[in-house]
Design an enzyme around this catalytic site. Structure first.
Site, mmCIF file in Angstrom:
data_model
loop_
_atom_site.group_PDB
_atom_site.id
_atom_site.type_symbol
_atom_site.label_atom_id
_atom_site.label_comp_id
_atom_site.label_asym_id
_atom_site.label_seq_id
_atom_site.Cartn_x
_atom_site.Cartn_y
_atom_site.Cartn_z
ATOM 1 N N SER B 21 0.814 -1.208 0.000
ATOM 2 C CA SER B 21 0.000 0.000 0.000
ATOM 3 C C SER B 21 0.855 1.270 0.000
ATOM 4 O O SER B 21 1.834 1.378 0.738
ATOM 5 C CB SER B 21 -0.891 0.002 1.238
ATOM 6 O OG SER B 21 -1.711 1.152 1.231
ATOM 7 N N ASN B 69 9.300 8.174 4.563
ATOM 8 C CA ASN B 69 8.212 8.884 3.898
ATOM 9 C C ASN B 69 7.218 9.386 4.920
ATOM 10 O O ASN B 69 7.015 8.782 5.970
ATOM 11 C CB ASN B 69 7.515 7.982 2.862
ATOM 12 C CG ASN B 69 6.353 7.203 3.434
ATOM 13 O OD1 ASN B 69 5.247 7.733 3.576
ATOM 14 N ND2 ASN B 69 6.591 5.954 3.792
ATOM 15 N N CYS B 130 -1.876 5.125 11.926
ATOM 16 C CA CYS B 130 -1.943 6.570 11.739
ATOM 17 C C CYS B 130 -2.415 7.228 13.022
ATOM 18 O O CYS B 130 -3.194 6.668 13.775
ATOM 19 C CB CYS B 130 -2.841 6.927 10.571
ATOM 20 S SG CYS B 130 -4.040 5.669 10.206
HETATM 21 C C1 LIG Z 1 5.839 6.212 0.007
HETATM 22 C C2 LIG Z 1 5.164 5.209 0.883
HETATM 23 C C3 LIG Z 1 3.791 5.327 1.152
HETATM 24 C C4 LIG Z 1 3.143 4.425 1.975
HETATM 25 N N1 LIG Z 1 1.803 4.545 2.197
HETATM 26 C C5 LIG Z 1 1.152 3.610 2.953
HETATM 27 C C6 LIG Z 1 -0.258 3.665 3.131
HETATM 28 O O1 LIG Z 1 -0.941 4.530 2.603
HETATM 29 N N2 LIG Z 1 -0.845 2.724 3.922
HETATM 30 C C7 LIG Z 1 -0.113 1.731 4.527
HETATM 31 O O2 LIG Z 1 -0.677 0.889 5.235
HETATM 32 N N3 LIG Z 1 1.215 1.636 4.341
HETATM 33 C C8 LIG Z 1 1.865 2.555 3.578
HETATM 34 N N4 LIG Z 1 3.230 2.446 3.386
HETATM 35 C C9 LIG Z 1 3.961 1.325 4.009
HETATM 36 C C10 LIG Z 1 4.173 0.176 3.017
HETATM 37 O O3 LIG Z 1 2.942 -0.335 2.567
HETATM 38 C C11 LIG Z 1 5.012 -0.958 3.648
HETATM 39 O O4 LIG Z 1 4.334 -1.470 4.773
HETATM 40 C C12 LIG Z 1 6.367 -0.488 4.093
HETATM 41 O O5 LIG Z 1 6.885 0.468 3.207
HETATM 42 C C13 LIG Z 1 7.378 -1.626 4.222
HETATM 43 O O6 LIG Z 1 7.596 -2.276 2.997
HETATM 44 P P1 LIG Z 1 8.831 -1.916 1.999
HETATM 45 O O7 LIG Z 1 10.062 -1.921 2.826
HETATM 46 O O8 LIG Z 1 8.796 -2.978 0.951
HETATM 47 O O9 LIG Z 1 8.545 -0.565 1.455
HETATM 48 C C14 LIG Z 1 3.877 3.353 2.550
HETATM 49 C C15 LIG Z 1 5.246 3.233 2.276
HETATM 50 C C16 LIG Z 1 5.890 4.133 1.453
HETATM 51 C C17 LIG Z 1 7.353 3.954 1.184
#
Ligand SMILES: Cc1cc2nc3c(=O)[nH]c(=O)nc-3n(C[C@H](O)[C@H](O)[C@H](O)COP(=O)(O)O)c2cc1C
Ligand SMILES: Cc1cc2nc3c(=O)[nH]c(=O)nc-3n(C[C@H](O)[C@H](O)[C@H](O)COP(=O)(O)OP(=O)(O)OC[C@H]3O[C@@H](n4cnc5c(N)ncnc54)[C@H](O)[C@@H]3O)c2cc1C
Ligand SMILES: Cc1cc2nc3c(=O)[nH]c(=O)nc-3n(C[C@H](O)[C@H](O)[C@H](O)COP(=O)(O)OP(=O)(O)OC[C@H]3O[C@@H](n4cnc5c(N)ncnc54)[C@H](O)[C@@H]3O)c2cc1C
Ligand SMILES: Cc1cc2nc3c(=O)[nH]c(=O)nc-3n(C[C@H](O)[C@H](O)[C@H](O)COP(=O)(O)O)c2cc1C
Ligand code: FES
Ligand code: FES
Lengths: 251, 305, 305, 251
Positions: B21, B69, B130
């Site tokens: 997400s 982020n 959040c």
């Molecule tokens: C730019 C960005 C926006 C994100 N927005 C959301 C979000 O709207 N809702 C959510 O549950 N997680 C959000 N996340 C978290 C990711 O879904 C994920 O849980 C987290 O980044 C870890 O995975 P990764 O290391 O592969 O990025 C966001 C992450 C990033 C980097």
């Protein structure tokens, strides 16, 4: 044109000013499709995020793309160590560039520092369309100046340095009066410069190119936004921009 | 033939790979890179009750093997998402998971029930990380009883299976997992980002306008693996794992730790093709380490079972 | 002339740089690379009541921009350290900080009081992140009341200033910091490692024999900066910062976030000269960003002050 | 000799067997001071931890050090991409090597896979001391075999492959009888092999070289320990070892 992930072959690496590198890259797809104001989103080894770098020139016959970048942090420092023959991958052509419809008009190009590069490819394209071009290029100091002759080949060119070590002294906005008549302007540079320009030229049509830290670079992550002028939402610099109408966004 | 399929509550995944997400918008941008029908599922950007503008910029920063982020839940609101975004994704042969967020229990309830209006969404991912404005800044994601409360309300409001997305910023992740399992969660999704900060030296200020941001990317993978490994031993519901996945070997590591499927976030930014590339590499990777299917590998790294 | 000196309880540091506990042994090995008298201080490997053998191997693993370790407090015991190790370090013109650990309140008390027997140690760093065997596996470092209790006992037992080393594996770091401040801590040291895991694909087992290990290195720097920034606004005692420091710019980032001195751990493994190199680079780095002294930079990144 | 951090200049890179690279490195200090069994602790770009690699040969006149390594994971994969002319830094000479006092005795060298390299420099050193050398080198399969002729130049050499695709079939321990008389042995290879050897030769004096994952590589972090045979403590492989008396440690 659709963004693709392309392999860029480095053809030359030249130090053209203080900490400023010109790189000529070979790639068919991007050299054939990019328009001025678009950028490459470059993958740099060891870095999670790509780096946005404007397309400064294109030679469609040789299928080369020129970029100019300043060594500012770890990513550009690393990119500057790359040698001819090496490759890196880039997404491109990225973003919406300068749309130029009118021909035979007079255009003012106003560039500040590392905002100058995209204006060169724009200027060349306008010159091909028989437009009249006046350029004002601002730099911090003499050591930073680059591409003066190239812009002169396109039309009247003013160089300004903040410390007066080269050309005129002061800011680009101090010179606009000297530039004479123009129909519209194109500008790229630091936000304070763009603010000064748009408030000095509130009624002139103009296109400005913006910078913001990016995540995806393709419009998916909402990292790179700028508030719309109407206060009702955001524009994405990576996909709605980086080029906007001067009055469309709130700087 | 290596079998990549995984069956989870509400989700018949043809393979265990899905964009995380917030890292994939609503799929449109990436649909120009490849056929989204290749994906096991797509997790959409968070939906809130009404549209949100999110935080001021800068919203992202790069860190060693990761990024911060603080987008701030910018989204057009649940209704517009159902109207304008879900049908686009629904045209692809993939599962759709809606990530839902809110500031109050009422907002969560509204978002969850509004998603009942479409038949195109297969499951909800309940984002409890959040800030909860009403309860004075405490996060639903760090207090087990609040997490339990929001899960119960969303379960009641929704006809869909609910995967609760856990925050890693807690002392005891097992306690959080058990609380939401007890509240009826159909699955877990973990981990969300670790709270971090970067200070910009020239301006002497936190670089991210929101000051803190969420740390993601390969840097956090060991924390994700540890938490999934711990939680898997204490809950019976399946886990969608995430945190730093960038290749097929990472996926196998998450499966071994106890994840049943794997989401890929930050890696999409480095390489927009990362999801299909992982899907293509997965059969060979599973075989190399002696597995004939994804399901065979789930939880196999846990030493006490 | 940029002034690198910092004055903290018990510590007149000629510069703010010190090797972190566990990453420098008792200094002997690194003394063949450079004069340890260059260092602001040295934090010794943890001392326990009696000698410990530590964990089985593998004890370390590499991760993206970091590493995991589960050494398990291998050390010869406080008495042998005072007898065999402290005098060696005492011969150098640097401050000595003794890191103390234990499984029970009594063990902490014993180690702390035993360090009263030498005049060569300048301060204690109280490591409260090790599993507490007696209380059923709960860590002193994650429960504010246990942290308070161990701090009070060590303060009473010792004639030296006590810096309590906080674990980042908590929901609320400010609460932990306030608890140990209330218990009389003279300073804080943060952060210790984040708990993580890596699974070794060929053997399908956690790579570290202890299963979990502590994550350190640049990967965790954003978490360290965030926690120091948060804590600095709520306590009056100074902070020794650490977590991923590998160059002089990192040091300035920690100072801006609120650290008064900075420890360097994992980076010693990549580059045994990292501490003196940072010390040499620090004046120029401070100047470049407009500071004339280390003390001037402390906490300057905090926006609410 | 004190460990130093040295700049290694790559002189050649050769693929000598399946996924096995021979690299010749130029460095004055280490080439002049290292003894057999010592290792380099190599820094590899993008990696937090250094990689221990044995010294396989030294040419003191040319001031070169040869290393042989197998591409196993990300670090060795990266190192294998380095080209002649490039440099990397290494700590060295690291660890305690093979101490050889007796001359004119007969020594058995028993190497398994990537445990073979340190035995070559040892064998050459012993040969210079006029010792008699018999070598047993075990590999998984034919494609993995390397340095056969070099060991033959030192003395009688048996090659064993697990699958019998080259030389004798089976394990190095199956060949020890054929090796004839020897005064003591030196061995390096995987722990199961070393265990089999030490239990087969309980009374022979022998030195074995061990591996363990390392943090510091200089004896400070306690990552790389092995229990002492007396059960009373640990030895550090990076600084007390990697070479130990066969009966000194508990495998
Ligand atoms: C730019 C960005 C926006 C994100 N927005 C959301 C979000 O709207 N809702 C959510 O549950 N997680 C959000 N996340 C978290 C990711 O879904 C994920 O849980 C987290 O980044 C870890 O995975 P990764 O290391 O592969 O990025 C966001 C992450 C990033 C980097
Ligand atoms: C559309 C666009 C076009 C650009 N064109 C050029 C160009 O032609 N030549 C040139 O020299 N520079 C250009 N820039 C700026 C360039 O992207 C940054 O200077 C560069 O990303 C800095 O990277 P770094 O690793 O050296 O710095 P670091 O500070 O180490 O970078 C850390 C992170 O911040 C981001 N970042 C830092 N500064 C900027 C910035 N000013 N804008 C966007 N992201 C930033 C980086 O991309 C990276 O993600 C452009 C930026 C944008 C948005
Ligand atoms: C004293 C000593 C001498 C060695 N000499 C040689 C040699 O001459 N040639 C050769 O090919 N190999 C040798 N090895 C093994 C070599 O160090 C590992 O194969 C190498 O570190 C693997 O790194 P990687 O990045 O490819 O693997 P990865 O699995 O990606 O490495 C991850 C981490 O684990 C460590 N690691 C993984 N396997 C080993 C291992 N077997 N021993 C120690 N650390 C390991 C790495 O150093 C790194 O820190 C030696 C090991 C030791 C301890
Ligand atoms: C190998 C190793 C051993 C450690 N041993 C100790 C220890 O004995 N006591 C302690 O308080 N912290 C110990 N630590 C934690 C470090 O002191 C430091 O808090 C942590 O590693 C973060 O700093 P870094 O990222 O610079 O390594 C150890 C860390 C490592 C990597
Ligand atoms: S960088 Fe992701 S939307 Fe612009
Ligand atoms: S690797 Fe640190 S003691 Fe051996």
């Amino acid at each position: 044109m659709m963004i693709q992930k392309e392999n860029m072959i480095i053809r030359s690496v030249t130090n053209i000013a203080l900490d400023t590198i010109e790189m000529v890259l070979e790639n068919t797809y991007i050299s054939k499709t990019a328009i001025p104001g678009q950028f490459l989103h470059a993958a740099i080894e060891g870095h999670t995020l790509r780096r946005p770098i404007s397309i400064a020139d294109i030679d469609q016959e040789k299928e080369t793309i020129t970029i100019l970048f300043k060594i500012l942090g770890k990513g550009t420092e690393k990119l500057a160590t790359y040698q001819p023959g090496m490759t890196f991958d880039a997404l491109g052509p990225s973003g919406n560039g300068f749309q130029v419809d009118n021909t035979r008009a007079t255009y003012l190009l106003i560039g500040g520092g590392i905002g100058v590069p995209p204006l060169y490819y724009l200027g060349k394209t306008l010159a091909e369309k028989k437009c009249n071009i006046v350029s004002i290029l601002g730099f911090q100091t003499e050591e930073n100046v680059f591409y003066e002759e190239r812009f002169q080949a396109l039309g009247k060119t003013f160089i300004v340095t903040n410390d007066g070590s080269y050309g005129e002294t002061g800011f680009v906005t101090d010179i606009i009066e000297k530039a004479g008549h123009f129909d519209s302007y194109f500008s790229c540079g630091p936000v304070p410069m763009l603010k000064a320009i748009t408030s000095k030229l509130p009624t002139k049509p103009g296109l400005i190119s913006l910078e913001e830290r990016m995540g995806c670079g393709v419009g998916a992550c909402m990292a790179c936004v700028i508030p719309s002028a109407d206060g009702k939402g955001y524009q994405k610099i990576c996909s709605d921009g980086p080029v906007f109408h001067a009055q469309e966004v709130s700087l | 033939m290596t079998n990549l399929a995984v069956r989870l509550p509400g989700l018949e995944l043809k393979n265990p790979i899905m964009p995380a997400s917030g890292c994939f918008g609503f799929g449109r941008e990436y649909s120009s890179f490849y056929d989204l029908g290749k994906l096991g599922a797509v997790i959409m950007k968070a939906a809130t009750g009404t549209g949100r503008l999110g935080n001021p910029t800068p919203r992202v920063a790069e860190t060693a093997s990761g990024m911060l982020n603080a987008i701030g839940l910018q989204n057009p609101g649940v209704e517009k998402i159902i109207e304008n975004e879900v049908p686009f994704l629904g045209a692809y042969d993939t599962c759709i998971i809606a990530n839902i967020a809110g500031s109050t229990l009422e907002e969560y309830e509204k978002v969850a029930s509004t998603f009942n209006e479409t038949n195109l969404v297969h499951a909800l991912e309940l984002n409890i990380s959040c800030p909860n404005v009403k309860e004075g800044g405490i996060q639903f994601g760090t207090d087990p009883s609040l997490a339990q409360a929001v899960t119960e309300i969303v379960k009641k409001a929704s006809k869909l299976p609910v995967y609760v997305k856990l925050s890693p910023n807690v002392t005891n992740i097992v306690e959080m997992a058990k609380a939401v399992e007890a509240a009826g969660a159909d699955g877990l999704s973990m981990i969300n980002t670790l709270t971090g900060m970067q200070i910009h030296l020239p301006s002497r200020k936190p670089l991210i306008a929101n000051k803190t941001g969420g740390l993601s990317g390969p840097a956090i993978k060991p924390v994700a693996i540890r938490m999934i490994y711990e939680v898997k031993q204490h809950v019976d519901i399946p886990i969608i794992g995430m945190g730093g996945v960038s290749n097929a070997e990472d996926v196998l590591e998450f499966l071994l730790a106890g994840a049943s499927a794997v989401a890929v976030g930050t890696a999409n930014f480095s390489n927009p093709y990362v999801c299909p590339e992982i899907i293509d590499a997965l059969p060979e990777t599973l075989e190399r380490y002696g597995f004939n299917s994804v399901e065979e590998a789930i939880g196999k790294g846990i030493m006490s079972v």
